[in-house]
Scaffold this active site. Structure first.
Site, PDB file in Angstrom:
ATOM      1  N   LYS A   1       0.806  -1.204   0.000  1.00  0.00           N
ATOM      2  CA  LYS A   1       0.000   0.000   0.000  1.00  0.00           C
ATOM      3  C   LYS A   1       0.853   1.274   0.000  1.00  0.00           C
ATOM      4  O   LYS A   1       0.608   2.190  -0.783  1.00  0.00           O
ATOM      5  CB  LYS A   1      -0.887  -0.028   1.245  1.00  0.00           C
ATOM      6  CG  LYS A   1      -1.827   1.119   1.363  1.00  0.00           C
ATOM      7  CD  LYS A   1      -2.486   1.071   2.723  1.00  0.00           C
ATOM      8  CE  LYS A   1      -1.462   1.349   3.807  1.00  0.00           C
ATOM      9  NZ  LYS A   1      -2.078   1.584   5.123  1.00  0.00           N
ATOM     10  N   THR A   2       1.854   1.301   0.860  1.00  0.00           N
ATOM     11  CA  THR A   2       2.687   2.502   0.954  1.00  0.00           C
ATOM     12  C   THR A   2       3.389   2.776  -0.366  1.00  0.00           C
ATOM     13  O   THR A   2       3.497   3.905  -0.820  1.00  0.00           O
ATOM     14  CB  THR A   2       3.741   2.334   2.073  1.00  0.00           C
ATOM     15  OG1 THR A   2       3.074   1.793   3.210  1.00  0.00           O
ATOM     16  CG2 THR A   2       4.355   3.648   2.424  1.00  0.00           C
TER      17      THR A   2
ATOM     18  N   ASP B   1      -4.653   8.115   3.566  1.00  0.00           N
ATOM     19  CA  ASP B   1      -4.220   6.778   3.964  1.00  0.00           C
ATOM     20  C   ASP B   1      -5.082   6.308   5.142  1.00  0.00           C
ATOM     21  O   ASP B   1      -5.646   7.127   5.863  1.00  0.00           O
ATOM     22  CB  ASP B   1      -2.744   6.859   4.385  1.00  0.00           C
ATOM     23  CG  ASP B   1      -2.138   5.489   4.582  1.00  0.00           C
ATOM     24  OD1 ASP B   1      -2.754   4.498   4.131  1.00  0.00           O
ATOM     25  OD2 ASP B   1      -1.054   5.407   5.186  1.00  0.00           O
ATOM     26  N   GLU B   2      -5.150   5.015   5.365  1.00  0.00           N
ATOM     27  CA  GLU B   2      -5.931   4.457   6.483  1.00  0.00           C
ATOM     28  C   GLU B   2      -7.336   5.047   6.520  1.00  0.00           C
ATOM     29  O   GLU B   2      -7.844   5.461   7.564  1.00  0.00           O
ATOM     30  CB  GLU B   2      -5.230   4.721   7.822  1.00  0.00           C
ATOM     31  CG  GLU B   2      -3.816   4.209   7.908  1.00  0.00           C
ATOM     32  CD  GLU B   2      -3.713   2.709   8.133  1.00  0.00           C
ATOM     33  OE1 GLU B   2      -4.737   1.984   7.987  1.00  0.00           O
ATOM     34  OE2 GLU B   2      -2.600   2.242   8.437  1.00  0.00           O
TER      35      GLU B   2
ATOM     36  N   GLN C   1      -9.426  -3.857   8.612  1.00  0.00           N
ATOM     37  CA  GLN C   1      -8.473  -3.405   9.623  1.00  0.00           C
ATOM     38  C   GLN C   1      -8.987  -2.192  10.379  1.00  0.00           C
ATOM     39  O   GLN C   1      -8.217  -1.453  10.977  1.00  0.00           O
ATOM     40  CB  GLN C   1      -7.120  -3.089   8.975  1.00  0.00           C
ATOM     41  CG  GLN C   1      -6.424  -4.326   8.460  1.00  0.00           C
ATOM     42  CD  GLN C   1      -5.017  -4.021   7.980  1.00  0.00           C
ATOM     43  OE1 GLN C   1      -4.137  -3.682   8.752  1.00  0.00           O
ATOM     44  NE2 GLN C   1      -4.818  -4.120   6.678  1.00  0.00           N
TER      45      GLN C   1
ATOM     46  N   ARG D   1       0.156  -9.581  10.697  1.00  0.00           N
ATOM     47  CA  ARG D   1       1.438  -8.915  10.910  1.00  0.00           C
ATOM     48  C   ARG D   1       2.591  -9.855  10.603  1.00  0.00           C
ATOM     49  O   ARG D   1       3.732  -9.432  10.467  1.00  0.00           O
ATOM     50  CB  ARG D   1       1.612  -8.451  12.369  1.00  0.00           C
ATOM     51  CG  ARG D   1       0.646  -7.395  12.883  1.00  0.00           C
ATOM     52  CD  ARG D   1       0.513  -6.235  11.976  1.00  0.00           C
ATOM     53  NE  ARG D   1      -0.631  -6.429  11.089  1.00  0.00           N
ATOM     54  CZ  ARG D   1      -0.841  -5.712   9.997  1.00  0.00           C
ATOM     55  NH1 ARG D   1      -0.010  -4.774   9.656  1.00  0.00           N
ATOM     56  NH2 ARG D   1      -1.890  -5.947   9.227  1.00  0.00           N
TER      57      ARG D   1
END
Length: 748
Positions: A45-46, A232-233, A263, A609
DNA sequence: ACCCTCGCATTTTTT
DNA sequence: ATGCGAGGGT
């Protein structure tokens, strides 16, 4: 390397596009119009976000100062900035890259006077806020026992998060506090903030929103720097943030939101997953792109996560597939108690370390922070280096807050909260009585404490001793204020700390704790050097609240599941998968099914994770609030597909499944006859404190017998005298207890 | 003005 | 168990 806008042949393909998969590439290249990117865990994503910015710049659609990039944490913003600078050979990170709150401050400083502030307004943190609310409630004679300040603070925060202004609170909600006075207190609180020339965190979102809505200049200004906007998020946005975005983007409609509904774990602080669904409604032409190719975890781990999260009803649905091959299966381990759990986890970590895993790549992720202690204890015992991530932060320590309060007061004499914090620290003989006089006097004049104090010392209102003390304090303040221009901010801080006697106060106290505080203060002064001005430093303190110190040594990370979002590790340990711990009973109570689903997303975050290994553990006994409690495995364990798990004691797993299918949602075991307890007894590994006939009379015990005490845990009998028994407890040491409270069972 | 003891609650937490 | 806040005692 200059980008080649419009290059179509592969040899001219810009660097930022190289190696992207189809979906990623689409997310990068679709820069015009609204876009919603559903990005699962570990899908790069980043990379997409940064490449997208590079692409907008490369195609010449916008200059860097016309790009808005919003993140939720400073850390995320920092990472994005660094990555951008690295990727393009330097210096294109947009200036409008930051958290909602930091952008809010910038907008608000510019237009402060339009909302009744001056541009040097103070930002209050949660602590100041609470203190202010307490004052208000006290003034109104509200019983703090019945109506806690925390409750009102939470109420106001929720209103601000939903863009509800004072005076517009829904009657039904305002009624919930102090017999319908909640709304009034909101107004009073807001007025007090204005008087203090201060804002709280909620205002940093609410006020810019109101500005954009009501003031066309402000809106035009914001739209200018948001020709292309990127969030983002996105699943973590709340209502005001959403309204912000909608206003900002309504002109160009170039809004790209990146998020993952699976998430979303912050609904309890106002985040609204609905924003994802609402996006499609508000922008019907929005392009929706799913990133589902996972580069992080092996297929087994991914399958665990996917099967678990599939139990959630409210989700958009997205299937991650593994790019990295099968990898290892997850591990599931049942343990006797929380002590043994820590023991086993530590042992497994050392095992991984011997296989070549770096400790930096290992994390223990817990649901609640009380679980951390058992791990810390064990890790200390065996010398396994660890770090607690997200513990009490540097700037939240009392001594640092005191020092900062001095600086705030020097920078902003109207900062009454700072004044009250340090006026008698160190002791100056200005106690409650004097302070009360001053407070009332200031209130009556409608002025801040410092100017009021100046007037007050000319009168006979205070007793002479207090008057002298206050006069001296005011003189100190004035002198320091005069030095703002001449001294650097760190020199000023040092001067203030010395001259105020604050350092002397801690030096006089010869404890380890005081020594630590002095060190922290020294660290504070040192860190201030890095800032261009006192103002800049104070803003950093209120907004950025972190002072991470890099230390070279490799360490295992211990943190909450919440803190782990956005991170990844080779080996992840997920302890405490028990009813009563995870899902957290509080979440279920408060939000029912929605609460359960959020807990499940938390589990999903935990599992995803992990790159190569995930180990889930549960214990049959755990110390909760000082008492040992039997506990049953979490319902989430039942939702994990057996094919992708290696249960180290299948026997237990089978028994557990058998009872649970019979009694779904059996809940938290509280008596000794719950199914969980029976299972515990059935399994030999669970040689746990099983009650048995004869327990309770001293005749049932002999020296050396392993016993179990509800409060002190496992131990073994040393001696018996009548109905009293001396027991050497594993944790609590030697105690004389009543036989009545002992059960035969495994000792240590 | 300061200290001490009792009672009470106790998820997660960024900005 | 533990920590925090309020209220009472010195």
């Amino acid at each position: 390397m200059p980008f080649s806008p419009g290059a179509s042949s592969e040899s001219f393909e810009p660097a930022y596009l190289r190696g992207l998969n189809d979906a990623q590439r689409e997310a990068v290249e679709t820069i015009d119009g609204p876009v919603l990117v559903l990005a699962g865990a570990g899908v790069g994503k980043t990379r997409v976000l940064t490449s997208r910015i590079a692409h907008v710049l490369a195609t010449g659609r916008a200059r860097e100062h016309e790009i808005l990039a919003v993140t939720f944490t400073n850390k995320a913003a920092r990472e994005m900035r660094e990555r951008l600078e690295r990727m393009s050979g330097g210096a294109v990170a947009p200036p409008w890259l930051g958290t909602f709150h930091s952008l809010g401050v910038r907008i608000l400083r510019r237009y402060a006077e339009r909302v009744g502030l001056t541009s040097s307004f103070t930002i209050l943190d949660a602590d100041d806020q609470l203190r202010l609310i307490k004052q208000i409630l006290k003034d109104a004679n509200i019983d703090e026992k019945r109506w806690p300040a925390r409750m009102l603070a939470a109420l106001i925060e929720r209103w601000k998060n939903r863009a509800i202004e004072p005076g517009k609170t829904p009657a039904s909600e305002a009624a919930g506090f102090a017999n319908g006075r909640g709304g009034d207190f909101y107004k009073i609180y807001q007025d007090r903030l204005r008087t203090l020339n201060a804002v709280d965190f909620g205002d940093l979102l609410l006020e810019p929103f109101r500005l954009m809505r009501d003031d066309s200049d402000a809106l035009a200004f914001c739209q200018r720097f948001a020709k292309y906007a990127l969030v983002d998020e996105y699943q973590d946005t709340n209502a005001v943030q959403y309204l912000w975005l909608r206003l900002i983007a309504q002109k160009t409609r170039n809004l790209c939101c990146v998020g993952d509904d699976d998430q979303s774990i912050y609904s309890w602080r106002g985040a609204d997953v609905e924003n994802i669904l609402r996006f499609e409604k508000d922008f019907p032409d929005a392009k929706i792109i799913r990133l589902e190719r996972n580069y992080r975890s092996g297929a087994h781990i991914l399958a665990l996560a996917a099967t678990l999260i599939a139990n959630n009803k409210s989700r958009l649905g997205k299937t991650l597939y593994a790019d990295r091959g099968e990898g290892a299966k997850g591990r599931l381990i049942g343990l006797r108690d929380s002590v043994e759990e820590a023991h086993t986890v530590a042992e497994r970590i050392e095992r991984a370390q011997r296989r070549g895993t770096h400790l930096d790549e290992v994390a223990v992720l817990v649901r609640a922070s009380f679980q951390m202690r058992a791990f810390e204890e064990r890790f200390l015992e065996i010398g396994l280096p660890y770090r607690i991530v997200g513990g009490p932060r540097f700037y939240e320590r009392a001594e640092i807050r005191d020092a900062v309060a001095y600086l705030r007061l020097v920078a902003q004499p109207s900062d009454d909260l700072a004044f009250e914090r340090i006026v008698n620290s160190p002791r100056r003989g200005l106690g409650d009585a004097s302070l009360k006089t001053l407070r009332e006097f200031a209130r009556a004049r409608g002025a801040a404490m410092v100017p009021s104090a100046r007037a007050l010392i000319e009168s006979e209102e205070l007793r002479p001793a207090a008057r002298t003390a206050l006069r001296a304090f005011l003189a100190d303040l004035a002198r320091w204020r005069g030095q703002v221009e001449t001294l650097s901010q760190d020199q000023l801080a040092q001067t203030i700390l010395e001259e105020s006697g604050y350092l002397a106060m801690w030096t006089a106290e010869k404890t380890e704790e005081a020594k630590g505080k002095l060190e922290n203060l020294a660290e504070l002064v040192r860190s201030m050097q890095e800032f261009p001005s006192l103002q800049a430093f104070l803003e950093h303190v209120s907004l950025v609240m972190d002072a991470e110190r890099a230390d070279g040594a490799e360490r295992v990370s211990i943190m909450t599941l919440h803190a782990a979002k956005g991170l990844e590790f080779d080996e992840v340990f997920l302890p405490g998968w028990e009813e009563g711990v995870f899902p957290h009973p509080r979440a279920l109570e408060e939000a029912g099914r929605a609460g359960l689903e959020e807990e499940r997303r938390l589990a999903y975050v935990g599992i995803t994770r992990a790159r190569s290994g995930v180990t889930i553990t549960y214990a049959a006994n755990r110390q909760l609030r000082g008492l040992w409690q039997p506990s049953a495995p979490s319902r989430f364990i039942d939702e994990l597909p057996a094919a992708h798990l290696e249960a180290e004691d299948t026997h237990q797993a089978t028994v557990q499944r058998a009872w649970r299918t019979g009694t779904p949602g059996a809940g938290f075991a509280s008596s000794y006859e719950t199914p969980g307890w029976k299972r515990a007894r059935a399994a030999p590994e669970f040689a746990a404190p099983a009650p048995r006939a004869g327990a309770g009379s001293s005749a049932a015990f002999a020296a050396g017998d392993p016993v179990f005490h509800l409060k002190f845990g496992p131990g073994s009998v040393v001696a018996i005298e009548g109905d009293k028994v001396t027991v050497e407890f594993d944790k609590a040491g030697r105690k004389l207890v009543m036989a009545h409270f002992l059960q035969a069972g495994s000792g240590g």
